[in-house]
Design a protein around this motif. Structure first.
Motif, PDB file in Angstrom:
ATOM      1  N   THR A 119      52.538  60.699  34.243  1.00  0.00           N
ATOM      2  CA  THR A 119      51.822  59.749  33.388  1.00  0.00           C
ATOM      3  C   THR A 119      51.238  60.464  32.177  1.00  0.00           C
ATOM      4  O   THR A 119      51.339  59.997  31.047  1.00  0.00           O
ATOM      5  CB  THR A 119      50.678  59.085  34.176  1.00  0.00           C
ATOM      6  N   LEU A 120      50.634  61.630  32.416  1.00  0.00           N
ATOM      7  CA  LEU A 120      49.989  62.351  31.318  1.00  0.00           C
ATOM      8  C   LEU A 120      51.005  62.925  30.342  1.00  0.00           C
ATOM      9  O   LEU A 120      50.678  63.208  29.194  1.00  0.00           O
ATOM     10  CB  LEU A 120      49.091  63.468  31.865  1.00  0.00           C
ATOM     11  N   MET A 121      52.255  63.115  30.800  1.00  0.00           N
ATOM     12  CA  MET A 121      53.291  63.549  29.858  1.00  0.00           C
ATOM     13  C   MET A 121      53.788  62.372  29.029  1.00  0.00           C
ATOM     14  O   MET A 121      54.587  62.555  28.121  1.00  0.00           O
ATOM     15  CB  MET A 121      54.487  64.128  30.619  1.00  0.00           C
ATOM     16  N   GLY A 122      53.340  61.165  29.373  1.00  0.00           N
ATOM     17  CA  GLY A 122      53.729  59.990  28.600  1.00  0.00           C
ATOM     18  C   GLY A 122      54.822  59.170  29.242  1.00  0.00           C
ATOM     19  O   GLY A 122      55.442  58.337  28.578  1.00  0.00           O
ATOM     20  N   ALA A 123      55.096  59.399  30.534  1.00  0.00           N
ATOM     21  CA  ALA A 123      56.169  58.664  31.195  1.00  0.00           C
ATOM     22  C   ALA A 123      55.808  57.192  31.330  1.00  0.00           C
ATOM     23  O   ALA A 123      54.661  56.845  31.617  1.00  0.00           O
ATOM     24  CB  ALA A 123      56.434  59.264  32.575  1.00  0.00           C
TER      25      ALA A 123
END
Lengths: 280, 252
Positions: free
Chosen positions: B153-157
């Motif tokens: 999520t934090l990588m933007g997935a």
């Protein structure tokens, strides 16, 4: 309580505009039979490009602060802002390395490290992605292990793979929760130096949670000491040791020892208090 | 002699002894009741020259068609419902009750609905494999590591990317466990369906021999079923070893 030790030296620390700001933050966790206050009224500003270390006894809410900056947890009261805006969802501007490595066990090292490039939001990035993966793997010392699965690596190697996975997409801010805790002493020093070089070269903002005072002093330009649970800020101390620093030799200087001694004076009581309470 | 060679020699000797006892036993008890290895081999050769592959093909086709429908449906339903906390809480008792039903007991119902051809067997196999895959994937989807999801999520997935890159592969071990159950159950379902009423298939071969008091035919049919079951199970184990090779020697 917001004391600032050695204020005379603050000029040496990096003083960019405030990037991360916590104001009167309170966090309560509901357990089965009662509510536990983990963080009790923390206010803290972290400047852009700064390196802030959070130290304190275990269970003092240091990791909770990182979770709030990452947007994975909302404060029960108070506010957390990033670039002046409240954090109200997962914060994709940060790279977060948690205590437990979150590598995907069914992917090889290179597939884990390069996973960010598979995501739609980062696919537009230019450059040779395979070359960047190979370069990053070499940089963290995992060359030759590209095709290995996490289950075939030691704890320290997994940490390094997780570090590579985070650094490869160049987040502007790093949140590090005990990143080098599992490494042996020599490797720890090497990784600390590598991290400092990467951070100094890129101007990244770093928030580091550690239980290791020496690690905090050798890496950070601001060390925040937390009280035992419920977590409050007991002391803030600037570390105006000039950069670039070499963590391996820094530890033999007088300035380093003075900072550690002063911080230990603050921390000692809190560690004792944490050990005296059953839930810490 | 190496350890492995000794082991296999021992097994060969045991097998030869058992076959010899069986063969000799026939002369004391009468082959009418226990047949004999040579008669069974003769019957298999006879079948091979005639319609064994037709019956084998029918049973295999029922299993393959049933699995092709039930497995993907079970995986998709399990993983979707498993990730929806509220829905899964509502469904729990239904899932438990359905799981307690011996599915092959549905065979008479399905035969009445779908006739005596291949269709009721396919439906039975599909139903059994759907349920087994559903239960396992459902449990797997609930056990997905939330921290791995947060990291993506934090990588933007996006939600779809998290599902494809973490939830589905995270369920692989559970899906394989489901498949390891589903394949033998599929064989059981198809054969039981055929034994009840059918015009072809290995189950038909065995039950027809039974109706004709043809002991040799029963044993020959059982032998073919045993070989088929072993091959199917070994294929699944091979697939599992390949798909779960990341688990390492300790199955971590």
């Amino acid at each position: 309580m917001h004391m600032s030790g050695q204020t005379a030296f603050t000029g040496a620390a990096k003083t960019g505009p405030t990037l991360i700001s916590l104001k009167d933050v309170v966090v309560d966790f509901a357990t089965r039979d009662r509510v536990v206050r983990a963080v009790d009224g923390i206010s803290l500003d972290m400047p852009e490009g700064g390196f802030t270390a959070l130290v304190g006894p275990s269970g003092c809410g240091k990791s909770t602060v990182l979770n709030m900056v990452a947007g994975l947890l909302k404060p029960s009261a108070g506010s957390v802002t990033f670039e002046g805006r409240p954090v109200d969802g997962p914060n994709t501007r940060v790279g977060y390395m948690t205590q437990k490595d979150t590598l995907l066990p069914w992917r090889t090292v290179e597939d884990n490290v390069g996973i960010a490039f598979e995501l739609r939001c980062r696919r537009s990035e230019r450059g040779d992605k395979a070359a960047r993966v190979a370069e990053m793997i070499e940089r963290v010392g995992l060359k030759g292990f590209e095709k290995h699965f996490p289950s075939e690596l030691s704890g320290g190697m997994r940490k390094r793979a997780a570090l590579a996975r985070m650094l490869i997409y160049k987040p502007s801010t790093l949140l590090l929760d005990e990143p080098f805790g599992a490494l042996d002493a020599q490797l720890r020093l090497i990784m600390q130096k590598e991290l400092l070089e990467l951070v100094d070269a890129s101007g990244m903002t770093v928030v580091l949670v550690t239980h290791d005072l020496e690690e905090a002093v050798s890496l950070a330009d601001k060390v925040v000491v937390f009280t035992s649970r419920p977590g409050r800020i007991r002391a803030v101390r600037d570390i105006p040791i000039p950069r670039p620093r070499d963590p391996a030799t820094l530890r033999f200087t007088d300035a380093f020892r003075d900072h550690c001694a002063a911080l230990w004076d603050e921390l000692r009581d809190e560690v004792a208090a944490a050990m005296a309470t059953p839930h810490a | 002699m190496s350890e492995g060679a000794r082991l296999w020699t021992g097994r060969a000797v045991l097998l030869a002894a058992l076959l010899a006892i069986w063969q000799l036993g026939g002369t004391f008890v009468s082959e009418r009741w226990i047949s004999s290895p040579t008669a069974i081999v003769g019957r298999l050769a006879d079948w091979l020259a005639r319609d064994l592959f037709l019956h084998l093909g029918v049973t295999l086709a029922e299993i393959a068609a049933g699995l092709a429908i039930g497995v993907p449906l079970g995986i998709l339903t399990g993983v979707t419902l498993g990730r929806l906390r509220n829905v899964s809480a509502v469904l729990r008792p239904f899932v438990v009750v359905m799981n307690s039903l011996p599915i092959v007991a549905l065979a008479p119902l399905l035969i009445m609905w779908f006739g005596i051809g291949m269709l009721p067997k396919i439906v039975l196999v599909a139903f059994v494999s759907f349920l087994l895959l559903f239960f396992n994937t459902f449990a797997g989807a609930r056990a997905v590591d939330e921290e791995q999801l947060d990291a993506l999520t934090l990588m933007g997935a996006s939600g779809v990317e998290r599902f494809r890159k973490v939830v589905l592969p995270g369920c692989t071990a559970w899906i394989m466990a489901g498949l390891k159950n589903a394949v033998p159950y599929a064989l059981i379902g198809a054969v039981i369906g055929e034994m009840m009423v059918s015009r072809a298939g290995l189950g038909h071969l065995v039950s027809r021999a039974g109706q004709q008091f043809d002991m040799t035919g029963i044993y020959a049919g059982l032998f073919v079923l045993m070989i088929l079951g072993s091959v199917l199970n070994e294929a699944i184990s091979l697939a599992e070893r390949h798909l779960l090779r990341w688990r390492g020697p300790h199955g971590a």
